[in-house]
Scaffold this active site. Structure first.
Site, PDB file in Angstrom:
ATOM      1  N   CYS A 122     -34.958 -14.760  24.785  1.00  0.00           N
ATOM      2  CA  CYS A 122     -34.192 -14.554  25.664  1.00  0.00           C
ATOM      3  C   CYS A 122     -34.417 -15.066  27.006  1.00  0.00           C
ATOM      4  CB  CYS A 122     -33.700 -13.014  25.789  1.00  0.00           C
ATOM      5  SG  CYS A 122     -32.735 -12.475  24.321  1.00  0.00           S
TER       6      CYS A 122
ATOM      7  N   HIS B 261     -30.113 -12.942  32.889  1.00  0.00           N
ATOM      8  CA  HIS B 261     -29.803 -12.640  31.287  1.00  0.00           C
ATOM      9  C   HIS B 261     -28.711 -11.889  30.863  1.00  0.00           C
ATOM     10  CE1 HIS B 261     -30.013 -12.892  27.107  1.00  0.00           C
ATOM     11  NE2 HIS B 261     -30.953 -11.535  27.103  1.00  0.00           N
TER      12      HIS B 261
ATOM     13  N   ASN C 241     -24.265 -11.612  24.273  1.00  0.00           N
ATOM     14  CA  ASN C 241     -25.715 -11.986  24.526  1.00  0.00           C
ATOM     15  C   ASN C 241     -26.145 -13.245  23.679  1.00  0.00           C
ATOM     16  OD1 ASN C 241     -28.608 -12.294  24.508  1.00  0.00           O
ATOM     17  ND2 ASN C 241     -29.018 -10.086  24.391  1.00  0.00           N
TER      18      ASN C 241
END
Length: 324
Positions: free
Chosen positions: A114, A251, A281
């Site tokens: 990520c 993020h 996500n």
């Protein structure tokens, strides 16, 4: 006079299949209310059968090139941040290079899960400052739907697919904080925590792709502790503070982490670009997609000071500060 790596184009791509929480209610033991309350996610996009990470990356890259009014032949390098490549090798970046019709320069992938896009941006910045390249396509692209364990109801509802891209170009600067471009970066990793977020497959271990495994509470704790700190460190490196920030582009892990990090930074949510409700996500794709959406919404404007921050498996985490 010094050199700066300036964002001159942004773009993103989302697969056409939209998966609302109500659809996941039919697949696993969950509810729309539970997903929204725990994550802030309302829907996500899944790649179609046969649609691969390189397809998403290429579409986002072309959108960024169009926005920058450039062609692939104007670009010196392609860097793709991904944890879900089409193949073990070659790099997704070389596939994107070929599909764009780019016959010069170099291309490679970065894997920091990520946090991958932040790491890729820092890498591209170093390439530009060193004179290795003048124009670089930096892409984050993922198909996390392919590594979901659909019996793990607390994890499979969180992730989606997508890609985002930016064009970084070398421009002259003064060396001051008013310069457009990347002003600073802060990168960190701590492999002692690798077991709280990982995929249980791999080439040299199981010879399978595996599934994502996550200890949500532990990841949340580390995220809250580390994200605000890395953003503060990156700002300090540039001689700036949170008071100077126009936009935080985090993020998009989940809304609780985004909100808690903003609170810890002392920044109101009216200065945070949030896309998690629509995208879920998307790992390394989340920040470049949020940058692209933020520009399209009219939130991020030329001259704005933007802070990106991310944490991912490894653990790896970091922040990039840039003037738009």
């Amino acid at each position: 006079m010094g050199k700066r790596a300036v964002v001159t184009g942004v773009g993103h791509y989302l697969p056409s299949r939209v998966v609302p929480n109500s659809e996941l209610e039919t697949l696993v033991d969950t509810t729309d209310e539970w997903i929204r309350t725990r994550s802030g996610i309302e829907r996500r996009h899944f790649a179609a059968d046969g649609e691969q990470t390189s397809d998403l990356a290429t579409a986002a890259a072309q959108a960024a090139l169009d926005h920058a009014e450039l062609t692939a032949q104007d670009v010196d390098a392609v860097i793709v941040a991904t944890s879900t490549p089409d193949l073990t090798f070659p790099a997704v970046a070389t596939m994107v290079q070929a599909r764009l019709g780019m016959t010069r320069g170099f291309a490679y992938d970065v894997q920091a899960v990520c946090a991958g896009f932040v790491f890729a941006m820092a890498n591209a910045n170093a390439m530009i400052l060193s004179g290795q390249a003048d124009r670089i396509l930096v892409i984050g692209a993922e198909t996390f739907s392919r590594i979901m364990d659909w019996t793990d109801r607390s994890t499979c509802v969180l992730f989606g697919d997508g890609a985002g891209a930016v064009v970084l170009e070398a421009r002259d600067g003064t060396g001051g904080t008013a310069d457009r471009g990347i002003l600073s970066a802060d990168l960190n990793s701590d492999g002692r925590h690798r077991d709280i977020l990982y995929v249980d497959g791999g080439v040299s271990s199981s010879q399978t792709a595996g599934y994502l495994r996550m200890e949500g509470k532990e990841v949340f704790r580390h995220a809250i502790e580390k994200l605000a700190a890395t953003a503060e460190t990156a700002l300090a490196k540039a001689g700036l503070t949170e008071a100077d920030v126009d936009w935080v582009v985090p993020h998009q892990a989940n809304l609780r982490i985004i909100t808690a990090t903003a609170r810890k930074m002392g920044i109101g949510m009216d200065r945070v670009v949030v896309t998690v409700a629509d995208h879920g996500n998307t790992s390394a794709a989340s920040i470049p997609m949020a940058l692209s959406v933020g520009v399209a919404r009219g939130q991020i404007k030329p001259g704005d000071l933007v802070v990106t921050e991310a944490i991912g498996g490894g653990l790896s985490w970091g922040s990039v500060v840039l003037r738009w």
